[in-house]
Structures are given as structure tokens and as C-alpha cells.
Design a protein around this motif. Sequence first.
Motif, short mmCIF file in Angstrom:
data_model
loop_
_atom_site.label_atom_id
_atom_site.label_comp_id
_atom_site.label_asym_id
_atom_site.label_seq_id
_atom_site.Cartn_x
_atom_site.Cartn_y
_atom_site.Cartn_z
N TYR A 192 0.82 -1.23 0.00
CA TYR A 192 0.00 0.00 0.00
C TYR A 192 0.84 1.27 0.00
O TYR A 192 0.47 2.29 -0.58
CB TYR A 192 -0.95 0.01 1.20
CG TYR A 192 -0.27 0.26 2.53
CD1 TYR A 192 -0.17 1.55 3.06
CD2 TYR A 192 0.29 -0.80 3.27
CE1 TYR A 192 0.46 1.78 4.28
CE2 TYR A 192 0.92 -0.57 4.47
CZ TYR A 192 1.01 0.72 4.98
OH TYR A 192 1.64 0.94 6.17
N THR B 123 0.96 4.62 -5.08
CA THR B 123 0.88 5.76 -5.99
C THR B 123 2.19 6.02 -6.74
O THR B 123 2.29 7.01 -7.47
CB THR B 123 0.49 7.03 -5.22
OG1 THR B 123 1.46 7.29 -4.20
CG2 THR B 123 -0.89 6.89 -4.60
N GLU B 124 3.15 5.15 -6.60
CA GLU B 124 4.44 5.33 -7.29
C GLU B 124 4.37 4.66 -8.67
O GLU B 124 5.01 3.64 -8.94
CB GLU B 124 5.58 4.77 -6.44
CG GLU B 124 5.75 5.54 -5.13
CD GLU B 124 6.94 5.06 -4.31
OE1 GLU B 124 7.58 4.06 -4.67
OE2 GLU B 124 7.22 5.70 -3.27
N TYR B 125 3.61 5.30 -9.56
CA TYR B 125 3.33 4.72 -10.86
C TYR B 125 4.57 4.64 -11.76
O TYR B 125 4.58 3.85 -12.71
CB TYR B 125 2.24 5.52 -11.56
CG TYR B 125 0.96 5.61 -10.76
CD1 TYR B 125 0.21 4.47 -10.47
CD2 TYR B 125 0.50 6.84 -10.28
CE1 TYR B 125 -0.96 4.54 -9.72
CE2 TYR B 125 -0.67 6.93 -9.54
CZ TYR B 125 -1.40 5.78 -9.26
OH TYR B 125 -2.54 5.85 -8.52
#
Length: 199
Positions: free
Chosen positions: A55, A59-61
Amino acid sequence: MIFIRYESFRKYLKFYPVTSLLLLANIVMFIIMSFDGGSTNGATLVKYGAMYNDYQFATEYWRYFTAMFLHIGFEHLLFNCFALFVFAPPLERLLGSWQYGIFYLVSGLFGNVISELMASETHLSAGASGAIYGIYGAYLFIVLLQRSLLDPPSRQTIYMLLVMGLVYSFVVTGINIWAHLGGLLAGFVLYGFIRKLRL
């Protein structure tokens, strides 16, 4: 047979500049990791951009991209670099270097995204396999819909490669099957799209 590499080192670099850069990037990143904890060290892999569906990294695409240039162990690097070295050059010549470069990256990104979406448990993932299977997807399109572009031995090689690759993906533990399937699908569709744009 288009998959027999007979070029000299200099000609290989000249004819396939993007493939050469991709090979270099994979090797350089492997060397860097080897001197900073090792390529099989989980913390090192996360540090340099492997995909990790915990989790806190959700957001670390950018990891979908960087993971394509990292490999977990020398055997992993060797297999992927061999596939890239042998099978990518004809596609680079067919598409042209810049379109091939975009094709490779988009296939790899799609494979990695599918891999993350389908993951049922926390896992660490890296490698060029999604992008390489994108190359195989392009060849599958050619074999099925542009047969005249390939000689019979090359077509047979593609069939055998796909069967063996998929069996290997399902049978061997630790293989990211969804990255392979996602890359294969992306390569098939993307090559068809590029072909349609060129008509």
C-alpha cells in the motif's frame, strides 16, 4: 530465418540502436544493483524501482516503467537479454527505431499494469518480460495476418517460442504470468494499430 544474428558488433549497433540501448540499460542497472546490495535483494530492488504492490507504494506509478530495466538474478537477466538480442532486431527494422522504441515501452508498461491489477497478494516484480512478450505479440499478429512477411522457418520458430514461453510461464514458480500475457496482448493490439496507421 530472420532470427539468426550474423551481424558484426558494429553493424548490430548501427542497425538496431534502440535494441542496443535497451540491452545496455538492462546490463548497467544489473551491475549497479550488484554493487549495492545485489539484484536479488528485495530492498535493493525496491530502491531502484521494482514494482512492489504494498500500500505504501501504491501511488508510485513510475515503477511500472523502471521495473522494465531491473532483473532479479543473473539468470533472469541472461534469458531476457538473449531474447531481446535475438528476437527484437527484425521488429526494430520493420517498425523503424523510434516507433519500435515506443512499442517496446508501451507493451512493457501495459504488461506491468496488468500484472499489478491481477495480483492477489503482495509481491515484488521486475524484468523486461512484459515488453519482450509484446515483441512476441507483434510476431503473432504477423504470423496470423501478414504471413508473407515471414519465411516458414521463422513462422515455426514463433509458434514454438510462444508455446514454450506460455508453458514455462504457467509451470515454473515465481514467473509473472500476467506481465507475460499483458505484454503479449498489448504487443498484438499495438502492432495492429501501427499497421493500420501506415495503410
